[in-house]
Design an enzyme around this catalytic site. Structure first.
Site, PDB file in Angstrom:
ATOM      1  N   ASP A 212     -15.177  23.515 -30.849  1.00 36.92           N
ATOM      2  CA  ASP A 212     -16.541  23.595 -31.029  1.00 36.92           C
ATOM      3  C   ASP A 212     -16.609  24.240 -32.478  1.00 36.92           C
ATOM      4  O   ASP A 212     -16.665  25.416 -32.530  1.00 36.92           O
ATOM      5  CB  ASP A 212     -17.362  24.510 -30.010  1.00 36.92           C
ATOM      6  N   ILE A 232     -23.034  33.585 -35.564  1.00 37.29           N
ATOM      7  CA  ILE A 232     -23.357  33.936 -34.084  1.00 37.29           C
ATOM      8  C   ILE A 232     -22.329  33.476 -33.293  1.00 37.29           C
ATOM      9  O   ILE A 232     -21.737  32.473 -33.438  1.00 37.29           O
ATOM     10  CB  ILE A 232     -24.902  33.409 -33.534  1.00 37.29           C
TER      11      ILE A 232
END
Length: 313
Positions: A212, A232
């Site tokens: 990802d 994040i």
């Protein structure tokens, strides 16, 4: 006839009838080990007796053991289909997409390496007025034998894309049993178990190696544009931390005890923060809530269904 200017954005009948191509991919023992490290295995103790088996042939075992949340990576092998861009009749702004929920069902323990075939469907579509929710379901099979390994179902919120049906009768479609996923109500009483763990500052950079590569989790400028102080943590990384906490705390490290997993993403996590996962045991169901200690905010909630209640309880 739809009721707003956004009506043309979604044609529900075209969306739910879309046929995805089957996708075949392979993973190796190295991929499974990198994933385990990416969700914190052995992060506090490099020779942790409950977690070394995910990254090393502990005690002479022939293969490493694979965490059940490794399944969450399989949907990303669907090329563009996971981010919806191949679906005709679905017009949305990718910048307004939120990953809201994840459901995973495990049919058998994962081999340490395997060739897998994915079959993908639109499992749900819902008009919520200002937003639409689309559910993408990926069932993964062992290519050689055809045995089912797992199913992933991701609920994706498309902000600004609702209003494609009549307000008096909003469109809602699902193709799975209504009782397959239950609602989550976090108990008010004291949890059965708590587990606290600090997220290393580099965790998102490690987790991204599992595939990802969204720059929101690595690029400071992209994070600032999105409204965050810094990059994040991936939501599915947070889920991996929470489920690993349940496996070690409730299942005494037995990852094969997990039958299914449900998680609702509530808030972002910054690397460097501490996660506290609270767990309530209700028969074969473990309800959990994960909070960020420093902000005292819930970031994740859900449940895990177990195949059996561990003898340690």
């Amino acid at each position: 006839m739809a009721s707003s200017s956004s009506a043309a954005r979604i044609d529900p009948e075209i969306v739910i009838s879309h046929k995805f191509p089957e996708v075949t991919f392979s993973y190796s023992e190295r991929d499974a080990a990198i994933y385990a490290l990416g969700v914190g295995a052995c992060g506090r103790d490099a020779v942790d007796e409950k977690e070394l088996k995910y990254v090393f042939h502990q005690d002479g075992q022939q293969f490493i053991e694979v965490l059940p949340t490794f399944a969450a990576l399989f949907q990303f092998k669907n090329n563009k289909s996971f981010i919806l861009t191949d679906i005709p009749g679905l017009d949305f702004d990718p910048k307004l997409l939120l990953h809201g929920q994840q459901y995973i069902e495990i049919y058998k323990p994962f081999p340490s390496s395997c060739s897998v075939k994915n079959k993908v469907t639109v499992a749900g579509l819902h008009d919520k007025g200002k937003a639409a929710i689309i559910e993408i379901e990926t069932t993964s099979y062992i290519e050689e034998s055809g045995e089912a390994l797992c199913t992933n179902r991701s609920a994706l919120y498309l902000r600004g894309s609702g209003g494609f049906s009549k307000p008096s009768k909003p469109y809602s479609y699902t193709n799975y049993p209504a009782d397959q996923v239950s609602s989550v109500s976090v108990p008010k009483h004291k949890p059965s178990v708590k587990y606290e763990e600090q997220i290393p500052q580099s965790q998102a950079l490690l987790y991204r190696l599992s595939g990802d590569y969204n720059p929101l989790h690595s690029d400071p400028m992209v994070a600032k544009i999105a409204g965050f102080d810094r990059p994040i943590l991936h939501g599915l990384c947070s889920l991996g931390f929470a489920i690993r906490a349940i496996i070690r705390s409730i299942c005494n490290g037995d990852s094969t005890a997990v039958r299914s997993i449900f998680g609702r993403f509530l808030l972002h996590v910054y690397p460097g923060e501490s996660l506290i996962t609270e767990m309530w045991i209700e028969g074969p169901k473990v309800i959990y809530q994960t909070k960020v200690k420093e902000r005292n905010k819930a970031v994740l909630s859900g449940y895990v269904m177990l195949k059996h209640i561990p003898s340690s309880l």
